[in-house]
Every structure is written in structure tokens, then in C-alpha cells.
Design a protein around this motif. Sequence first.
Motif, PDB file in Angstrom:
ATOM      1  N   ARG A   1       0.845  -1.194   0.000  1.00 34.26           N
ATOM      2  CA  ARG A   1       0.000   0.000   0.000  1.00 34.26           C
ATOM      3  C   ARG A   1       0.879   1.243   0.000  1.00 34.26           C
ATOM      4  NH1 ARG A   1      -4.745  -1.265   4.526  1.00 34.26           N
ATOM      5  NH2 ARG A   1      -5.627  -3.122   3.486  1.00 34.26           N
ATOM      6  N   LEU A   2       0.398   2.278  -0.657  1.00 33.31           N
ATOM      7  CA  LEU A   2       1.066   3.572  -0.639  1.00 33.31           C
ATOM      8  C   LEU A   2       0.081   4.631  -0.183  1.00 33.31           C
ATOM      9  CD1 LEU A   2       3.014   3.544  -4.043  1.00 33.31           C
ATOM     10  CD2 LEU A   2       3.862   2.881  -1.789  1.00 33.31           C
ATOM     11  N   SER A   3       0.549   5.539   0.644  1.00 30.91           N
ATOM     12  CA  SER A   3      -0.244   6.703   1.024  1.00 30.91           C
ATOM     13  C   SER A   3       0.131   7.852   0.103  1.00 30.91           C
ATOM     14  CB  SER A   3       0.038   7.091   2.481  1.00 30.91           C
ATOM     15  OG  SER A   3      -0.489   8.373   2.777  1.00 30.91           O
ATOM     16  N   GLY A   4      -0.846   8.358  -0.645  1.00 34.13           N
ATOM     17  CA  GLY A   4      -0.538   9.387  -1.629  1.00 34.13           C
ATOM     18  C   GLY A   4       0.180  10.580  -1.044  1.00 34.13           C
ATOM     19  N   ARG A   5      -0.334  11.116   0.032  1.00 33.19           N
ATOM     20  CA  ARG A   5       0.242  12.346   0.599  1.00 33.19           C
ATOM     21  C   ARG A   5       1.610  12.121   1.223  1.00 33.19           C
ATOM     22  NH1 ARG A   5      -3.182  16.549   0.687  1.00 33.19           N
ATOM     23  NH2 ARG A   5      -5.409  16.124   0.406  1.00 33.19           N
ATOM     24  N   ARG A   6       1.929  10.887   1.534  1.00 35.86           N
ATOM     25  CA  ARG A   6       3.208  10.600   2.180  1.00 35.86           C
ATOM     26  C   ARG A   6       4.223   9.979   1.215  1.00 35.86           C
ATOM     27  NH1 ARG A   6       3.000  11.042   7.643  1.00 35.86           N
ATOM     28  NH2 ARG A   6       4.657   9.516   8.010  1.00 35.86           N
ATOM     29  N   THR A   7       3.903  10.033  -0.081  1.00 37.35           N
ATOM     30  CA  THR A   7       4.770   9.445  -1.097  1.00 37.35           C
ATOM     31  C   THR A   7       5.392  10.532  -1.966  1.00 37.35           C
ATOM     32  OG1 THR A   7       3.499   7.387  -1.182  1.00 37.35           O
ATOM     33  CG2 THR A   7       4.836   7.930  -3.125  1.00 37.35           C
ATOM     34  N   ALA A   8       6.669  10.369  -2.251  1.00 41.94           N
ATOM     35  CA  ALA A   8       7.367  11.271  -3.174  1.00 41.94           C
ATOM     36  C   ALA A   8       7.963  10.464  -4.319  1.00 41.94           C
ATOM     37  CB  ALA A   8       8.476  12.040  -2.456  1.00 41.94           C
ATOM     38  N   LEU A   9       7.757  10.943  -5.520  1.00 38.68           N
ATOM     39  CA  LEU A   9       8.452  10.412  -6.689  1.00 38.68           C
ATOM     40  C   LEU A   9       9.758  11.179  -6.823  1.00 38.68           C
ATOM     41  CD1 LEU A   9       8.481   8.638  -9.292  1.00 38.68           C
ATOM     42  CD2 LEU A   9       7.460  10.607 -10.462  1.00 38.68           C
ATOM     43  N   VAL A  10      10.874  10.480  -6.742  1.00 39.83           N
ATOM     44  CA  VAL A  10      12.186  11.102  -6.842  1.00 39.83           C
ATOM     45  C   VAL A  10      12.754  10.749  -8.222  1.00 39.83           C
ATOM     46  CG1 VAL A  10      14.507  11.250  -5.875  1.00 39.83           C
ATOM     47  CG2 VAL A  10      12.528  10.977  -4.356  1.00 39.83           C
ATOM     48  N   VAL A  11      12.796  11.740  -9.105  1.00 34.92           N
ATOM     49  CA  VAL A  11      13.241  11.548 -10.487  1.00 34.92           C
ATOM     50  C   VAL A  11      14.694  12.005 -10.575  1.00 34.92           C
ATOM     51  CG1 VAL A  11      12.791  12.052 -12.903  1.00 34.92           C
ATOM     52  CG2 VAL A  11      10.884  12.006 -11.269  1.00 34.92           C
ATOM     53  N   VAL A  12      15.574  11.068 -10.852  1.00 26.12           N
ATOM     54  CA  VAL A  12      17.011  11.311 -10.759  1.00 26.12           C
ATOM     55  C   VAL A  12      17.622  11.553 -12.145  1.00 26.12           C
ATOM     56  CG1 VAL A  12      19.220  10.343 -10.021  1.00 26.12           C
ATOM     57  CG2 VAL A  12      17.138   9.880  -8.697  1.00 26.12           C
ATOM     58  N   ASP A  13      18.254  12.693 -12.319  1.00 25.05           N
ATOM     59  CA  ASP A  13      19.151  12.972 -13.461  1.00 25.05           C
ATOM     60  C   ASP A  13      18.519  12.785 -14.843  1.00 25.05           C
ATOM     61  OD1 ASP A  13      21.080  13.580 -11.626  1.00 25.05           O
ATOM     62  OD2 ASP A  13      22.316  11.803 -11.973  1.00 25.05           O
ATOM     63  N   MET A  14      17.255  13.168 -14.986  1.00 25.95           N
ATOM     64  CA  MET A  14      16.614  13.069 -16.299  1.00 25.95           C
ATOM     65  C   MET A  14      16.900  14.339 -17.096  1.00 25.95           C
ATOM     66  SD  MET A  14      15.278  10.124 -16.848  1.00 25.95           S
ATOM     67  CE  MET A  14      14.120  10.418 -18.186  1.00 25.95           C
ATOM     68  N   VAL A  15      18.186  14.583 -17.278  1.00 29.67           N
ATOM     69  CA  VAL A  15      18.656  15.729 -18.057  1.00 29.67           C
ATOM     70  C   VAL A  15      19.142  15.220 -19.414  1.00 29.67           C
ATOM     71  CG1 VAL A  15      19.235  17.126 -16.043  1.00 29.67           C
ATOM     72  CG2 VAL A  15      20.948  15.558 -17.002  1.00 29.67           C
ATOM     73  N   ARG A  16      19.284  16.151 -20.347  1.00 27.53           N
ATOM     74  CA  ARG A  16      19.614  15.770 -21.722  1.00 27.53           C
ATOM     75  C   ARG A  16      20.928  14.988 -21.815  1.00 27.53           C
ATOM     76  NH1 ARG A  16      16.796  19.389 -25.561  1.00 27.53           N
ATOM     77  NH2 ARG A  16      15.361  20.687 -24.370  1.00 27.53           N
ATOM     78  N   PHE A  17      21.913  15.372 -21.031  1.00 26.58           N
ATOM     79  CA  PHE A  17      23.219  14.710 -21.086  1.00 26.58           C
ATOM     80  C   PHE A  17      23.087  13.214 -20.870  1.00 26.58           C
ATOM     81  CE2 PHE A  17      27.023  13.082 -19.010  1.00 26.58           C
ATOM     82  CZ  PHE A  17      28.049  13.558 -19.803  1.00 26.58           C
ATOM     83  N   PHE A  18      22.337  12.810 -19.856  1.00 26.96           N
ATOM     84  CA  PHE A  18      22.216  11.391 -19.536  1.00 26.96           C
ATOM     85  C   PHE A  18      21.161  10.696 -20.397  1.00 26.96           C
ATOM     86  CE2 PHE A  18      24.074  13.008 -15.524  1.00 26.96           C
ATOM     87  CZ  PHE A  18      25.213  12.219 -15.512  1.00 26.96           C
TER      88      PHE A  18
END
Length: 221
Positions: free
Chosen positions: A26-43
Motif C-alpha cells: 500500500r502507498l499513502s498518496g500524501r506521504r509518497t514522493a516520486l524522486v526523479v534522478v538525473d533526467m537531463v539531456r546529457f544522460f
Amino acid sequence: MHDWRIDPREYARHEQRRGRRHAYGRLSGRRTALVVVDMVRFFVDGSPYGPGIVPQVHHLAQAVRAAAGTVAWVLPAVSAEPDPWAVEFYGHTTAEAYRRAGGTGGPADRLAPGLVPAAGDLVVEKSAPSAFFPGRCPLPGLLEERGIDTVVVCGLVTDVCVAGTARDAATLGYRTVLVADASATRSDAAHNAALTTVYRSFGDVRAASEVAALLSAAGSG
């Protein structure tokens, strides 16, 4: 897209230990963070699988926002000079390329095409591979202020900054989920080795569709 998999023996190991395949059902929406790492053009441009995960990252961000969670875009910090450690380890040319990897301009200019921060998203820089390494990124403090206890990690590259971020998040006590088909590196072998290590010892490994379904079931609770 990567042909990703967890060895059935690894699933069986956890099923025997805890009685279920996944630690976090189970996930709690308000207590969840999506951490998106290094989605920059270089990588993104530098990985044969990078462009293929952009739609998955976009859809995950939408799902997290719809569940009243937090989306955090983590970008490589750009320094004035290459790090001396990087120069010695990689050589000057590669160290200089990594110094500039984060790009220039505002967040929308630095992220890969198709990814745009929304109002309320966090945009932070990190000066280490992991977004949770102490003193190298403001993200942990910002997530604490928002009452986040679960992080869903994705991005580039799986076996370096993504896995490092997931491992350090788990070490700090976050419920951690790595999204297998919203992360990428240079080969299936490297990708799957990183997924296996995280699943074995640090967090769940899920498909983006599974994470979205958990968030949808959670609503904004």
C-alpha cells in the motif's frame, strides 16, 4: 526499453521470509514522493535506453500528483570547476563533461524534452550520486517538511545514481520503491544486477503500472 527481470529465486527468498513478494503493498498518496534522478539531456541522450523511459516518468509524475503526493526532480549540480576527485579518477575531459552534465537555464530547459515540472513540484540539485547523501542535496529536509515516508525512485542511471539514491533512502528509513521500467542504464545486464541488489536488501522493485495502481487505490489519503 530494458528487458528487466528479478530472478525467481530472489522473489522466493522474500516470499519465504516475509510471506509476500513485495514489502509495500500500500502507498499513502500524501506521504509518497516520486524522486526523479538525473533526467537531463546529457544522460538521456547518452543512454540507449534513456529516451524510452521518458513517457513512463511523465505518467508516474501525473499519478503521484493525482494522489496528492510530491514530485521531486533531482538535477546534477553544475560547479565552476571539475571536482578534483573526479579529475583524478576519470581524467580531466570526462570530469569536465560531468561538471557540465546538469545543463544550463531553468529546470524546464535542463530536463529532457517531454518532462516539465508542475506547480508544487520540488526541483533540487545534488552534488553526489545519491540524492540522500548527507550534506549533498536539500531533498531529505524538504521531504521531511512534507511528512514523506515513502520514496519512489526512477531515472538515470540505474546502477549508479538511481540505485545509490534508493540505497541511501532506505538507510535513512524511507519505504523505498525503485521503478524498473522508468529507470535505465547502458545494458540489460547492468540494469538487472542493480534491480536485484535493491530488491534483495533495500526496497521494492516494481513496474510503473503497478506503482500507478497502488497510488490510484490510495487516492489522496
